[in-house]
Motif scaffolding. Structure first.
Motif, short mmCIF file in Angstrom:
data_model
loop_
_atom_site.label_atom_id
_atom_site.label_comp_id
_atom_site.label_asym_id
_atom_site.label_seq_id
_atom_site.Cartn_x
_atom_site.Cartn_y
_atom_site.Cartn_z
N PRO A 80 26.68 12.47 -3.53
CA PRO A 80 25.55 12.73 -2.64
C PRO A 80 24.44 13.51 -3.35
N TRP A 81 23.23 13.20 -3.00
CA TRP A 81 22.09 13.94 -3.52
C TRP A 81 22.09 15.35 -2.94
N PRO A 82 21.57 16.32 -3.70
CA PRO A 82 21.31 17.64 -3.10
C PRO A 82 20.32 17.50 -1.95
N HIS A 83 20.48 18.32 -0.93
CA HIS A 83 19.66 18.18 0.27
C HIS A 83 18.18 18.31 -0.04
N ASP A 84 17.81 19.24 -0.92
CA ASP A 84 16.39 19.43 -1.20
C ASP A 84 15.79 18.21 -1.91
N LYS A 85 16.58 17.54 -2.75
CA LYS A 85 16.09 16.33 -3.41
C LYS A 85 15.89 15.21 -2.40
N GLU A 86 16.83 15.08 -1.48
CA GLU A 86 16.72 14.07 -0.42
C GLU A 86 15.49 14.34 0.45
N VAL A 87 15.28 15.61 0.77
CA VAL A 87 14.14 15.98 1.61
C VAL A 87 12.82 15.67 0.92
N ARG A 88 12.73 15.90 -0.38
CA ARG A 88 11.48 15.62 -1.09
C ARG A 88 11.15 14.13 -1.04
N LEU A 89 12.14 13.28 -1.27
CA LEU A 89 11.88 11.84 -1.22
C LEU A 89 11.51 11.40 0.19
N ALA A 90 12.28 11.83 1.19
CA ALA A 90 11.98 11.43 2.57
C ALA A 90 10.62 11.94 3.02
N SER A 91 10.25 13.14 2.59
CA SER A 91 8.95 13.69 2.95
C SER A 91 7.82 12.89 2.33
N ALA A 92 8.02 12.46 1.08
CA ALA A 92 7.01 11.61 0.44
C ALA A 92 6.91 10.28 1.19
N GLU A 93 8.05 9.71 1.54
CA GLU A 93 8.05 8.46 2.29
C GLU A 93 7.30 8.58 3.59
N ALA A 94 7.54 9.68 4.32
CA ALA A 94 6.89 9.88 5.61
C ALA A 94 5.39 10.08 5.45
N ALA A 95 5.00 10.87 4.46
CA ALA A 95 3.57 11.09 4.24
C ALA A 95 2.86 9.79 3.90
N CYS A 96 3.48 8.98 3.04
CA CYS A 96 2.88 7.70 2.67
C CYS A 96 2.92 6.70 3.82
N ALA A 97 3.93 6.78 4.66
CA ALA A 97 3.99 5.89 5.81
C ALA A 97 2.80 6.10 6.72
N VAL A 100 0.84 -1.20 0.00
CA VAL A 100 0.00 0.00 0.00
C VAL A 100 0.87 1.24 0.00
N TRP A 101 1.94 1.21 0.78
CA TRP A 101 2.88 2.35 0.83
C TRP A 101 3.50 2.60 -0.55
N ALA A 102 3.92 1.55 -1.23
CA ALA A 102 4.55 1.69 -2.55
C ALA A 102 3.56 2.29 -3.55
N ARG A 103 2.29 1.93 -3.45
CA ARG A 103 1.27 2.50 -4.33
C ARG A 103 1.15 4.01 -4.09
N CYS A 104 1.17 4.37 -2.83
CA CYS A 104 1.12 5.80 -2.48
C CYS A 104 2.34 6.54 -3.04
N MET A 105 3.50 5.92 -2.96
CA MET A 105 4.72 6.54 -3.47
C MET A 105 4.66 6.71 -4.99
N ARG A 106 4.09 5.72 -5.69
CA ARG A 106 3.98 5.84 -7.14
C ARG A 106 3.09 7.01 -7.53
N GLU A 107 2.09 7.25 -6.72
CA GLU A 107 1.22 8.39 -6.99
C GLU A 107 1.97 9.70 -6.84
N ARG A 108 3.09 9.66 -6.13
CA ARG A 108 3.94 10.85 -5.95
C ARG A 108 5.17 10.78 -6.86
#
Length: 295
Positions: A228-245, A200-208
């Motif tokens: 290393p990824w730029p900080h803002d790129k890392e933050v966007r992915l982690a934020s999506a992960e947290a929202a979907c979690a 279910v989490w992965a489905r939510c991530m695909r929507e993002r």
């Protein structure tokens, strides 16, 4: 683990298997005498007392030793299954900013500087005086069957013996219960209920627009590349992960399973679990007295 022992490990000198302040300012959290005050509860009091005992022992051996501050949790310890704190993710992504800060602190640590300032031969003596000359005297068999050992000599062992009394019981209890934490994570992530929630989490991530099969792959994508990824790129992915979690229920499922398997493993290893709690409880009055004296 002491920060400067990381250098000792790198040098291949640490004796284990399978396993007075300089300056004129008072550091944060310290008393006017230079002894840090415990900022937390019993766990921090025990940690600080052990550090004070190590310092006294090392100074008796003719070495300098500075009290080590607590080591902050890394992202894997803070979020073993999935980043599920949106505010933390917005600030730190996957915590690579905090990791860089810790690395900088290690390089500026007074024990680290002292270690590198002494001759190579003295470094070997430092290791031996802290950890014992050979990994003999203490032994424990982990739940996976691996036997680990450590010296019962040296200032680390001396401090633990003074604080906890039964050094062998302390070694066994800490090594076994520490190993249970890793086992617990493995049991949770292998559980079909966790896997269903991850779907279910992965489905939510695909929507993002993020196509990761599970949180571990998302974290690896951001933290393991050579560049290393730029900080803002890392933050966007982690934020999506947290929202979907949160929205997928993965955070709730992981927390429930973690508690379930924690209780199960404690029941399966009652001796070490009970010994650890007892030894800490009995050591706490001694720790408070040590901290109060500042020795």
């Amino acid at each position: 683990m002491h920060r400067w022992t990381l250098a000792l490990l790198t040098a291949g000198l640490l004796a284990t298997t399978a396993t007075a302040c300089a300056g004129t300012t008072t550091p944060p959290g310290a008393s006017a005498s230079g002894t840090p005050r415990p900022a937390g509860g019993p766990a921090e009091t025990l940690r600080l007392a052990e550090q004070l005992l190590i310092r006294t022992c090392m100074e008796k051996e003719g070495h300098k030793y500075w009290i080590e501050p607590p080591v902050p949790q890394d992202v894997s310890a803070r979020f073993p299954y999935v980043v599920d704190d949106p505010a933390w993710a917005r600030a730190h992504g996957y915590g690579t900013d905090l990791r860089r800060e810790r690395e900088a602190q290690v390089h500026s640590d007074p024990n680290q500087r002292y270690f590198h300032s002494v001759p190579a031969g003295t470094r070997a003596v430092l290791v031996s005086d802290l950890n014992g000359a050979r990994p003999q005297g203490l032994s424990a068999r982990l739940p996976n069957g691996i036997r680990v050992s450590h010296s019962d000599q040296g200032c680390q062992a001396t401090a633990e013996r003074q604080l906890y009394g039964d050094l062998q019981a302390w070694f066994r209890a800490t090594r076994v219960t520490d190993s249970l934490a890793g086992m617990r994570v493995g049991l949770v992530t292998a559980d079909k209920r966790y896997k269903a929630a991850v779907t279910v989490w992965a489905r939510c991530m695909r929507e993002r627009t993020y196509r990761y099969a599970d949180p571990a792959r998302a974290r690896a994508a951001a933290t393991l590349p050579k560049t290393p990824w730029p900080h803002d790129k890392e933050v966007r992915l982690a934020s999506a992960e947290a929202a979907c979690a949160v929205s997928s229920g993965l955070s709730s499922v992981a927390g429930s399973l973690d508690s379930e398997y924690r209780d199960r493993l404690r029941r399966e290893h009652p001796r070490e679990t009970a010994d650890l709690a007892r030894l800490k409880r009995e050591a706490l009055p001694r720790a408070r007295a040590i901290v109060a004296r500042g020795d």
